[in-house]
Design a protein around this motif. Structure first.
Motif, PDB file in Angstrom:
ATOM      1  N   GLN A 259       0.735  -1.097   0.132  1.00 19.07           N
ATOM      2  CA  GLN A 259       0.003  -0.112  -0.231  1.00 19.07           C
ATOM      3  C   GLN A 259       0.823   1.281  -0.014  1.00 19.07           C
ATOM      4  O   GLN A 259       0.530   2.148  -0.679  1.00 19.07           O
ATOM      5  N   GLY A 260       1.911   1.288   0.701  1.00 19.06           N
ATOM      6  CA  GLY A 260       2.847   2.308   1.170  1.00 19.06           C
ATOM      7  C   GLY A 260       3.483   2.721  -0.279  1.00 19.06           C
ATOM      8  O   GLY A 260       3.680   3.967  -0.813  1.00 19.06           O
ATOM      9  N   ASN A 261       3.774   1.693  -1.248  1.00 17.97           N
ATOM     10  CA  ASN A 261       4.587   1.902  -2.571  1.00 17.97           C
ATOM     11  C   ASN A 261       3.363   2.327  -3.346  1.00 17.97           C
ATOM     12  O   ASN A 261       3.752   3.173  -4.333  1.00 17.97           O
ATOM     13  N   ALA A 262       2.286   1.825  -3.305  1.00 19.79           N
ATOM     14  CA  ALA A 262       1.191   2.149  -4.418  1.00 19.79           C
ATOM     15  C   ALA A 262       0.791   3.587  -4.256  1.00 19.79           C
ATOM     16  O   ALA A 262       0.595   4.345  -5.123  1.00 19.79           O
ATOM     17  N   CYS A 263       0.785   4.160  -2.737  1.00 17.73           N
ATOM     18  CA  CYS A 263       0.395   5.540  -2.624  1.00 17.73           C
ATOM     19  C   CYS A 263       1.595   6.303  -2.702  1.00 17.73           C
ATOM     20  O   CYS A 263       1.378   7.632  -3.415  1.00 17.73           O
ATOM     21  N   ASN A 264       2.766   6.011  -2.367  1.00 14.75           N
ATOM     22  CA  ASN A 264       3.564   7.144  -2.183  1.00 14.75           C
ATOM     23  C   ASN A 264       5.012   6.761  -2.629  1.00 14.75           C
ATOM     24  O   ASN A 264       6.098   7.341  -2.708  1.00 14.75           O
ATOM     25  N   HIS A 265       4.990   5.626  -3.587  1.00 11.86           N
ATOM     26  CA  HIS A 265       6.292   5.244  -4.367  1.00 11.86           C
ATOM     27  C   HIS A 265       7.389   4.850  -3.458  1.00 11.86           C
ATOM     28  O   HIS A 265       8.489   5.213  -3.869  1.00 11.86           O
ATOM     29  N   THR A 266       7.188   4.627  -2.179  1.00 18.52           N
ATOM     30  CA  THR A 266       8.234   4.207  -1.285  1.00 18.52           C
ATOM     31  C   THR A 266       7.929   3.328  -0.169  1.00 18.52           C
ATOM     32  O   THR A 266       6.548   3.108   0.130  1.00 18.52           O
ATOM     33  N   ASP A 267       8.887   2.522   0.321  1.00 15.55           N
ATOM     34  CA  ASP A 267       8.547   1.731   1.466  1.00 15.55           C
ATOM     35  C   ASP A 267       8.213   2.429   2.576  1.00 15.55           C
ATOM     36  O   ASP A 267       8.940   3.622   2.941  1.00 15.55           O
ATOM     37  N   PRO A 268       7.289   2.177   3.341  1.00 14.88           N
ATOM     38  CA  PRO A 268       6.789   3.090   4.572  1.00 14.88           C
ATOM     39  C   PRO A 268       7.848   3.347   5.463  1.00 14.88           C
ATOM     40  O   PRO A 268       8.112   4.092   6.067  1.00 14.88           O
ATOM     41  N   ALA A 269       8.628   2.303   5.635  1.00 13.46           N
ATOM     42  CA  ALA A 269       9.510   2.174   6.984  1.00 13.46           C
ATOM     43  C   ALA A 269      11.018   1.765   6.446  1.00 13.46           C
ATOM     44  O   ALA A 269      11.010   0.998   5.520  1.00 13.46           O
ATOM     45  N   LYS A 270      11.826   2.533   6.989  1.00 16.60           N
ATOM     46  CA  LYS A 270      13.376   2.107   6.619  1.00 16.60           C
ATOM     47  C   LYS A 270      13.774   0.697   7.317  1.00 16.60           C
ATOM     48  O   LYS A 270      14.449   0.019   6.807  1.00 16.60           O
ATOM     49  N   TYR A 271      13.404   0.627   8.473  1.00 10.70           N
ATOM     50  CA  TYR A 271      13.850  -0.738   9.307  1.00 10.70           C
ATOM     51  C   TYR A 271      12.355  -1.255   9.787  1.00 10.70           C
ATOM     52  O   TYR A 271      11.570  -0.596  10.301  1.00 10.70           O
ATOM     53  N   TRP A 272      12.597  -2.553   9.536  1.00 13.01           N
ATOM     54  CA  TRP A 272      11.343  -3.466  10.086  1.00 13.01           C
ATOM     55  C   TRP A 272      11.685  -4.260  11.201  1.00 13.01           C
ATOM     56  O   TRP A 272      12.512  -5.032  11.042  1.00 13.01           O
ATOM     57  N   LEU A 273      11.302  -3.936  12.544  1.00 12.01           N
ATOM     58  CA  LEU A 273      11.563  -4.906  13.589  1.00 12.01           C
ATOM     59  C   LEU A 273      10.368  -5.579  14.034  1.00 12.01           C
ATOM     60  O   LEU A 273       9.392  -5.232  14.093  1.00 12.01           O
ATOM     61  N   HIS A 274      10.595  -7.038  14.437  1.00 13.70           N
ATOM     62  CA  HIS A 274       9.739  -8.050  14.732  1.00 13.70           C
ATOM     63  C   HIS A 274      10.069  -8.762  16.013  1.00 13.70           C
ATOM     64  O   HIS A 274      11.184  -9.284  15.974  1.00 13.70           O
ATOM     65  N   ASN A 275       9.124  -8.598  17.220  1.00 12.07           N
ATOM     66  CA  ASN A 275       9.383  -9.571  18.172  1.00 12.07           C
ATOM     67  C   ASN A 275       8.855 -10.784  17.824  1.00 12.07           C
ATOM     68  O   ASN A 275       8.041 -10.941  17.440  1.00 12.07           O
ATOM     69  N   ASN A 276       9.504 -11.760  18.560  1.00 11.86           N
ATOM     70  CA  ASN A 276       9.221 -13.240  18.337  1.00 11.86           C
ATOM     71  C   ASN A 276       7.930 -13.410  19.216  1.00 11.86           C
ATOM     72  O   ASN A 276       7.766 -12.616  20.172  1.00 11.86           O
ATOM     73  N   MET A 277       7.507 -14.674  19.340  1.00  7.95           N
ATOM     74  CA  MET A 277       6.173 -15.128  20.017  1.00  7.95           C
ATOM     75  C   MET A 277       6.459 -15.701  21.484  1.00  7.95           C
ATOM     76  O   MET A 277       7.604 -16.175  21.778  1.00  7.95           O
ATOM     77  N   ILE A 278       5.529 -15.258  22.182  1.00  8.20           N
ATOM     78  CA  ILE A 278       5.832 -16.247  23.497  1.00  8.20           C
ATOM     79  C   ILE A 278       4.939 -17.704  23.264  1.00  8.20           C
ATOM     80  O   ILE A 278       3.907 -17.691  22.596  1.00  8.20           O
ATOM     81  N   THR A 279       5.378 -18.913  23.693  1.00 13.31           N
ATOM     82  CA  THR A 279       4.976 -19.995  23.438  1.00 13.31           C
ATOM     83  C   THR A 279       4.422 -20.730  24.718  1.00 13.31           C
ATOM     84  O   THR A 279       5.171 -20.514  25.740  1.00 13.31           O
ATOM     85  N   ILE A 280       3.584 -21.621  24.603  1.00  9.17           N
ATOM     86  CA  ILE A 280       3.224 -22.694  25.608  1.00  9.17           C
ATOM     87  C   ILE A 280       3.575 -23.955  25.338  1.00  9.17           C
ATOM     88  O   ILE A 280       2.865 -24.319  24.175  1.00  9.17           O
ATOM     89  N   ASN A 281       4.573 -24.583  25.678  1.00  8.51           N
ATOM     90  CA  ASN A 281       4.724 -25.961  25.165  1.00  8.51           C
ATOM     91  C   ASN A 281       4.949 -25.987  23.755  1.00  8.51           C
ATOM     92  O   ASN A 281       4.611 -26.878  23.002  1.00  8.51           O
ATOM     93  N   GLY A 282       5.920 -24.728  23.339  1.00  7.65           N
ATOM     94  CA  GLY A 282       6.150 -24.729  21.906  1.00  7.65           C
ATOM     95  C   GLY A 282       5.081 -24.195  20.920  1.00  7.65           C
ATOM     96  O   GLY A 282       5.476 -24.066  19.734  1.00  7.65           O
ATOM     97  N   GLN A 283       3.963 -24.190  21.278  1.00 11.49           N
ATOM     98  CA  GLN A 283       2.858 -23.485  20.484  1.00 11.49           C
ATOM     99  C   GLN A 283       2.652 -21.939  20.904  1.00 11.49           C
ATOM    100  O   GLN A 283       2.575 -21.688  22.010  1.00 11.49           O
TER     101      GLN A 283
END
Length: 497
Positions: A259-283
């Motif tokens: 959407q950002g590229n379609a509207c503004n012709h640029t990636d919306p963010a320079k850096y993308w940070l993602h936190n991982n999940m909390i799991t219970i018994n691996g799920q």
């Protein structure tokens, strides 16, 4: 004081890169907030605490951070799909409330829990329902670019048309051809041209509770569109950091990039940070899987998986014991270990603030101690500069804590360090615990005064050799999770570790 050493892992480029803001010293950070149809759980806490620490550390480094975290109060349909019932509307029907009552109720409870976890409120906290005009304008822009189409009052993003201009799937590593082969139309029921296309605007069915006028229909915005509208409104067409849970990488963040590229012709963010999940018994823990533990259940201990209550600061510390990009598995043992670790650090924080430098001309500098302290200080900051590694930084804080405890017990004299190193030790430890990691003492308003009265009674009983009273006071405090520290020159208290 901006760190030239800060490296962060950019999900988009899949490597660690030096952090260089677009317009230093200003930093724009957008984080996907909660969809408010239920109580916050441990998974919500991880995202909030992760980006709270990012915000705190960037602010510590001297950056002027505009931190935007949204509240989704419309358009998030079941199973994160383009069909089905709105999660908030479904809850409203079940509880016989207005959808905005549900949204308000759970936004309030979310804020309560985040406050208990000592997370700093974002600079701006926009709601999707407050930005319908902006979202309609974005849909019009994307249509004008020829990257969306309207059918029966709904508007869909044309993924294949976009993919010819800019590759769809760059963030998550998905390939359009593989996605196409892995999906199929549902017996011609869908009005989309392609199963990968996603809704920008949906025509509302007559029974749909939340709907607005638009050029295409009485309807509501697509979930992905909301974040593009709110992030670009408050941070511009391109900003520094976009954060969120790893489960949002596809399709939510992927769609935001499109959407950002379609509207503004640029990636919306320079850096993308993602936190991982909390799991219970691996799920993965989550509302949709029904295996979650709410924060209030954790704080009160009223869940079948819990052996005891865990305080908000114990939960915060537990989350900080793992690097944000690592999975973190829930267990009572891990939380109990976190409880001990938190209490050790907060005891050290109390002690550190009470220490005063005393000059002693007869003492020479202990270069070995000075070297160890400086090494631990440098290592703690190096850990934070290495993609906000709170787990490693905490380990180095415990090395500093050993020195603080030695000063407290008299095994080490402040004069052996020199005033400059002594002040660096105290300041670094306290800054990390309070300002960067965001840990705080958990106590009632009058606890300090009451404890001082008890310590005075204890001291009096000891002087009078009333050992029965001495043992009684010790046992009473221990039952409350506190201990008495008997030293040559004073009597103090601490948390039982």
């Amino acid at each position: 004081m901006h760190s030239k050493k800060l490296k962060i892992y950019n999900t988009l480029s899949r490597n660690k890169v030096f952090f260089e803001p677009l317009k230093p010293p200003h930093v724009g950070m957008y984080v996907c907030g909660p969809t408010v149809y239920g109580d916050a759980h441990l998974g919500h806490a991880r995202a909030a605490i992760t980006f709270d620490v990012v915000y705190r550390y960037l602010s510590y480094l001297g950056y002027k951070v505009r931190y935007v975290r949204n509240i989704t109060d419309v358009g998030h349909l079941e199973a994160d799909a383009d069909e089905g019932e709105d999660k908030i509307a479904k809850k409203a029907k079940l509880e016989q409330l207005e959808p905005m009552e549900v949204a308000q109720q759970y936004a309030t409870s979310y804020h309560r829990d985040m406050e208990l976890l000592n997370t700093i409120r974002p600079s701006i906290e926009p709601r999707a329902t407050g930005h319908i005009p902006e979202q309609i304008r974005l849909v019009e822009q994307i249509l004008d670019e020829g990257l969306a189409y309207e059918v029966n009052g709904s508007v869909y993003f044309d993924v294949l048309a976009y993919n010819e201009i800019k590759k769809y799937g760059r963030l998550s590593g998905r390939v359009v051809e593989e996605l196409m082969s892995g999906s199929r139309e549902l017996d011609g029921q869908s009005e989309k041209r392609n199963p990968l296309d996603f809704a920008l605007w949906k025509k509302a069915s007559p029974e749909h509770l939340m709907k607005w006028e638009s050029p295409w229909s009485l309807g509501f915005p697509g979930w992905h569109l909301e974040c593009t509208a709110m992030s670009s409104k408050y941070l511009g067409s391109q900003f520094d950091i976009h954060g969120g849970g790893m489960d949002l990488m596809f399709p939510h963040h992927e769609c935001e990039i499109a959407q950002g590229n379609a509207c503004n012709h640029t990636d919306p963010a320079k850096y993308w940070l993602h936190n991982n999940m909390i799991t219970i018994n691996g799920q993965k823990m989550g509302k949709s899987l029904g295996n979650f533990i709410t924060l209030q259940q954790l704080f009160q201990g009223n869940h079948e998986r819990l052996e005891q209550p865990y305080s908000p600061m114990t939960v915060r510390y537990f989350i900080l014991t793992a690097h944000y990009r690592s999975t973190l598995d829930f267990s009572n043992q891990a939380l109990q270990a976190a409880q001990k670790g938190y209490k050790k650090l907060i005891n050290g924080y109390r002690i550190a603030r009470s220490l005063v430098y005393q000059e002693d001309a007869t003492m020479s500098t202990d270069e070995k101690q000075v070297g160890q302290i400086r090494q631990s200080i440098d290592a703690a900051f190096a850990s934070m500069d290495d993609d906000f590694n709170t787990a490693q930084a905490t380990g180095h804080l415990f090395n500093l804590l050993k020195k603080i405890n030695s000063l407290y017990t008299g095994q080490l004299q402040a004069a052996q360090l020199g005033e400059k190193v002594f002040e660096e030790l105290i300041q670094t430890f306290c800054t990390f615990v309070s300002d960067i990691l965001g840990l705080q003492e958990e106590k009632g308003d009058h606890q300090e005064q009451l404890l001082q009265v008890i310590l005075d009674l204890y001291g009096g009983a000891k002087t009078a050799r009333d050992y029965q009273k001495v043992d009684q006071i010790r046992a009473g405090l221990k039952a409350a999770g506190l201990i008495i520290k008997d030293m040559k020159e004073k009597i103090d208290w601490g948390y039982e570790e």
